[in-house]
Design a protein around this motif. Sequence first.
Motif, PDB file in Angstrom:
ATOM      1  N   PRO A 173      -5.375   0.661   6.873  1.00 25.39           N
ATOM      2  CA  PRO A 173      -6.667   0.139   6.418  1.00 25.39           C
ATOM      3  C   PRO A 173      -7.003   0.476   4.968  1.00 25.39           C
ATOM      4  CG  PRO A 173      -6.864   1.165   8.579  1.00 25.39           C
ATOM      5  CD  PRO A 173      -5.510   1.504   8.077  1.00 25.39           C
ATOM      6  N   THR A 174      -6.446   1.571   4.425  1.00 22.91           N
ATOM      7  CA  THR A 174      -6.808   1.978   3.065  1.00 22.91           C
ATOM      8  C   THR A 174      -5.785   1.546   2.025  1.00 22.91           C
ATOM      9  OG1 THR A 174      -5.669   4.129   3.212  1.00 22.91           O
ATOM     10  CG2 THR A 174      -7.949   4.020   4.029  1.00 22.91           C
ATOM     11  N   LEU A 175      -4.811   0.717   2.400  1.00 25.13           N
ATOM     12  CA  LEU A 175      -3.695   0.449   1.489  1.00 25.13           C
ATOM     13  C   LEU A 175      -4.130  -0.267   0.211  1.00 25.13           C
ATOM     14  CD1 LEU A 175      -0.730   0.795   0.965  1.00 25.13           C
ATOM     15  CD2 LEU A 175      -0.266  -1.264   2.298  1.00 25.13           C
ATOM     16  N   THR A 176      -5.073  -1.208   0.295  1.00 30.88           N
ATOM     17  CA  THR A 176      -5.507  -1.889  -0.937  1.00 30.88           C
ATOM     18  C   THR A 176      -6.136  -0.892  -1.901  1.00 30.88           C
ATOM     19  OG1 THR A 176      -7.575  -2.511   0.174  1.00 30.88           O
ATOM     20  CG2 THR A 176      -5.825  -4.169   0.099  1.00 30.88           C
ATOM     21  N   ASP A 177      -7.005  -0.038  -1.412  1.00 31.41           N
ATOM     22  CA  ASP A 177      -7.622   0.973  -2.286  1.00 31.41           C
ATOM     23  C   ASP A 177      -6.572   1.953  -2.804  1.00 31.41           C
ATOM     24  OD1 ASP A 177     -10.130  -0.121  -1.922  1.00 31.41           O
ATOM     25  OD2 ASP A 177     -10.667   1.223  -0.274  1.00 31.41           O
ATOM     26  N   ASP A 178      -5.627   2.312  -1.961  1.00 33.67           N
ATOM     27  CA  ASP A 178      -4.583   3.248  -2.399  1.00 33.67           C
ATOM     28  C   ASP A 178      -3.732   2.646  -3.511  1.00 33.67           C
ATOM     29  OD1 ASP A 178      -5.495   4.973  -0.452  1.00 33.67           O
ATOM     30  OD2 ASP A 178      -3.911   4.488   0.992  1.00 33.67           O
ATOM     31  N   VAL A 179      -3.391   1.372  -3.381  1.00 37.79           N
ATOM     32  CA  VAL A 179      -2.586   0.703  -4.411  1.00 37.79           C
ATOM     33  C   VAL A 179      -3.359   0.636  -5.725  1.00 37.79           C
ATOM     34  CG1 VAL A 179      -1.660  -1.546  -5.107  1.00 37.79           C
ATOM     35  CG2 VAL A 179      -1.103  -0.614  -2.855  1.00 37.79           C
ATOM     36  N   LEU A 180      -4.619   0.226  -5.663  1.00 38.38           N
ATOM     37  CA  LEU A 180      -5.423   0.123  -6.884  1.00 38.38           C
ATOM     38  C   LEU A 180      -5.568   1.484  -7.560  1.00 38.38           C
ATOM     39  CD1 LEU A 180      -8.167  -2.379  -5.673  1.00 38.38           C
ATOM     40  CD2 LEU A 180      -6.417  -2.811  -7.407  1.00 38.38           C
ATOM     41  N   THR A 181      -5.775   2.518  -6.780  1.00 39.59           N
ATOM     42  CA  THR A 181      -5.905   3.862  -7.352  1.00 39.59           C
ATOM     43  C   THR A 181      -4.607   4.304  -8.003  1.00 39.59           C
ATOM     44  OG1 THR A 181      -7.577   4.464  -5.716  1.00 39.59           O
ATOM     45  CG2 THR A 181      -6.432   6.270  -6.832  1.00 39.59           C
ATOM     46  N   ALA A 182      -3.477   4.047  -7.347  1.00 41.35           N
ATOM     47  CA  ALA A 182      -2.182   4.437  -7.906  1.00 41.35           C
ATOM     48  C   ALA A 182      -1.904   3.706  -9.206  1.00 41.35           C
ATOM     49  CB  ALA A 182      -1.078   4.168  -6.889  1.00 41.35           C
ATOM     50  N   VAL A 183      -2.193   2.422  -9.268  1.00 36.20           N
ATOM     51  CA  VAL A 183      -1.979   1.655 -10.498  1.00 36.20           C
ATOM     52  C   VAL A 183      -2.896   2.175 -11.604  1.00 36.20           C
ATOM     53  CG1 VAL A 183      -2.226  -0.619 -11.562  1.00 36.20           C
ATOM     54  CG2 VAL A 183      -1.119  -0.400  -9.327  1.00 36.20           C
ATOM     55  N   LYS A 184      -4.145   2.466 -11.247  1.00 46.82           N
ATOM     56  CA  LYS A 184      -5.081   2.990 -12.241  1.00 46.82           C
ATOM     57  C   LYS A 184      -4.603   4.317 -12.809  1.00 46.82           C
ATOM     58  CE  LYS A 184      -9.910   4.414 -12.831  1.00 46.82           C
ATOM     59  NZ  LYS A 184     -11.234   4.561 -12.159  1.00 46.82           N
ATOM     60  N   ASP A 185      -4.070   5.171 -11.962  1.00 48.57           N
ATOM     61  CA  ASP A 185      -3.668   6.510 -12.389  1.00 48.57           C
ATOM     62  C   ASP A 185      -2.302   6.530 -13.072  1.00 48.57           C
ATOM     63  OD1 ASP A 185      -6.018   7.442 -11.329  1.00 48.57           O
ATOM     64  OD2 ASP A 185      -5.118   8.226  -9.489  1.00 48.57           O
ATOM     65  N   LEU A 186      -1.386   5.672 -12.635  1.00 49.72           N
ATOM     66  CA  LEU A 186       0.008   5.783 -13.069  1.00 49.72           C
ATOM     67  C   LEU A 186       0.458   4.675 -14.014  1.00 49.72           C
ATOM     68  CD1 LEU A 186       1.543   6.755  -9.602  1.00 49.72           C
ATOM     69  CD2 LEU A 186       0.923   8.287 -11.489  1.00 49.72           C
ATOM     70  N   GLY A 187      -0.368   3.642 -14.183  1.00 52.11           N
ATOM     71  CA  GLY A 187       0.019   2.578 -15.105  1.00 52.11           C
ATOM     72  C   GLY A 187       0.843   1.513 -14.425  1.00 52.11           C
ATOM     73  N   PRO A 188       1.398   0.561 -15.191  1.00 52.39           N
ATOM     74  CA  PRO A 188       2.106  -0.568 -14.589  1.00 52.39           C
ATOM     75  C   PRO A 188       3.265  -0.125 -13.703  1.00 52.39           C
ATOM     76  CG  PRO A 188       2.154  -0.711 -17.008  1.00 52.39           C
ATOM     77  CD  PRO A 188       1.427   0.520 -16.660  1.00 52.39           C
ATOM     78  N   LEU A 189       3.248  -0.610 -12.461  1.00 47.87           N
ATOM     79  CA  LEU A 189       4.247  -0.194 -11.479  1.00 47.87           C
ATOM     80  C   LEU A 189       4.718  -1.393 -10.672  1.00 47.87           C
ATOM     81  CD1 LEU A 189       2.544   3.014 -10.002  1.00 47.87           C
ATOM     82  CD2 LEU A 189       4.556   2.975 -11.490  1.00 47.87           C
ATOM     83  N   GLY A 190       5.998  -1.392 -10.319  1.00 49.66           N
ATOM     84  CA  GLY A 190       6.514  -2.355  -9.368  1.00 49.66           C
ATOM     85  C   GLY A 190       6.204  -1.915  -7.949  1.00 49.66           C
ATOM     86  N   ALA A 191       6.423  -2.834  -6.995  1.00 45.29           N
ATOM     87  CA  ALA A 191       6.099  -2.526  -5.603  1.00 45.29           C
ATOM     88  C   ALA A 191       6.917  -1.344  -5.087  1.00 45.29           C
ATOM     89  CB  ALA A 191       6.329  -3.754  -4.729  1.00 45.29           C
TER      90      ALA A 191
END
Length: 408
Positions: A128-146
């Motif tokens: 259930p939290t995967l969309t928020d987790d992905v957005l947070t990871a991208v925000k913190d770590l910069g451009p990332l592939g899947a």
Amino acid sequence: MQTLSPAVARRIALTAQGFADPRPSGVPTRRHLHRVLARTKLLQLDSVNVAVRAHYAPVFSRLGAYPPELLDEAAWTQNGRRPRLLVEYWAHEASLLPAEDWSLLRWRMREYATRNWPRVQAVLRRSPTLTDDVLTAVKDLGPLGAGALERALGARPKQGPGTWWNRSDTKTVCEFLFAVGELTTGTRQGFQRLYDLPERVLPPPVLAAKEPDPAEAARELVSRSAEALGIATETDLRDYYRLGVTQCRQAVADLVDAGVLEPVEVRGWRHLAYRHAQARVPRRVTARALLCPFDPLIWERSRTERLFDFHYRIEIYVPAEKRVHGYYVFPFLLDEKLVARVDLKADRAAGVLRVPGAFAEPDVDFGRVTAELGAELRTMAEWLGLDGVVVGERGDLSESLRAVLRNA
């Protein structure tokens, strides 16, 4: 209502797509790329890399040999001196389009956000939290592939190689967030999309631009389609940005009322056509270009047949023994006609551009077609960093094309 001949309609279409513009005499620059984009409006992306990836080819067709990094920088590089020129989104399929067009497609992002996505819903029931987790990871770590996102989130990669039809949960969520505009492409490694936040990718004026209402956006998109096509049926106009039927028809009616579009008849066309008010009609067009299957001049196959009397189908998914012309066939434009088709493959290991098959259209001048086609193939090979052109045995042009290249 004015009635136009097919020849006039062809000249309008070719001019609108930039084929009446002379190629640069020197090395093409960002200014020349701007000119191409002003004509085509967007570049379709596709993963096939048999000869050259689809987004590079239309620029080559119009400018000749240009530095590929010119397009790479415009699409995937951002700095203060040169703001990003292009952004990726769903337009005509996955596309590169001018960054300032982002706001014109916000209605599509909102529509996607309310659409039923069974695959996404199944993922979110599991995580259930995967969309928020992905957005947070991208925000913190910069451009990332899947794949990098999976590792960052501690997800277990699925077994086997990833494909479009067999995605990991993380990839599914990334593509959903891309569709609704919460992620975009920050850059690419090879052809892998690295996701980033739009506010870190888009120039500030684009982010600050007022979002038009959906009807206004549709009118603007149809107007741009008409500029890019020059003359087109309502179906052609709708296809350019993949608009809805009702949406497009209302926009066409509004643009006719505003004088932007003029209804015309083209002899031999079953349906009414619309000419953009600023479309030019030169007395003749002198052009020479190899057109990839995803070039906007020919990507709508029924329009290609109407304009050029040229039946064209991509045969990638046809079994080899049933292919008529080859795996990845480029039509060859000479002046105002499609005069030949060539199956192309960039053999990077051997350092050559292979032409397994070369086929003439009926009633063409073999001597002129082979001379011009040979010259364009040599230009393409040099542009791709290949040492030469090797012609195979298939097709009625092959023998004379080999002779032209041998004697060059």
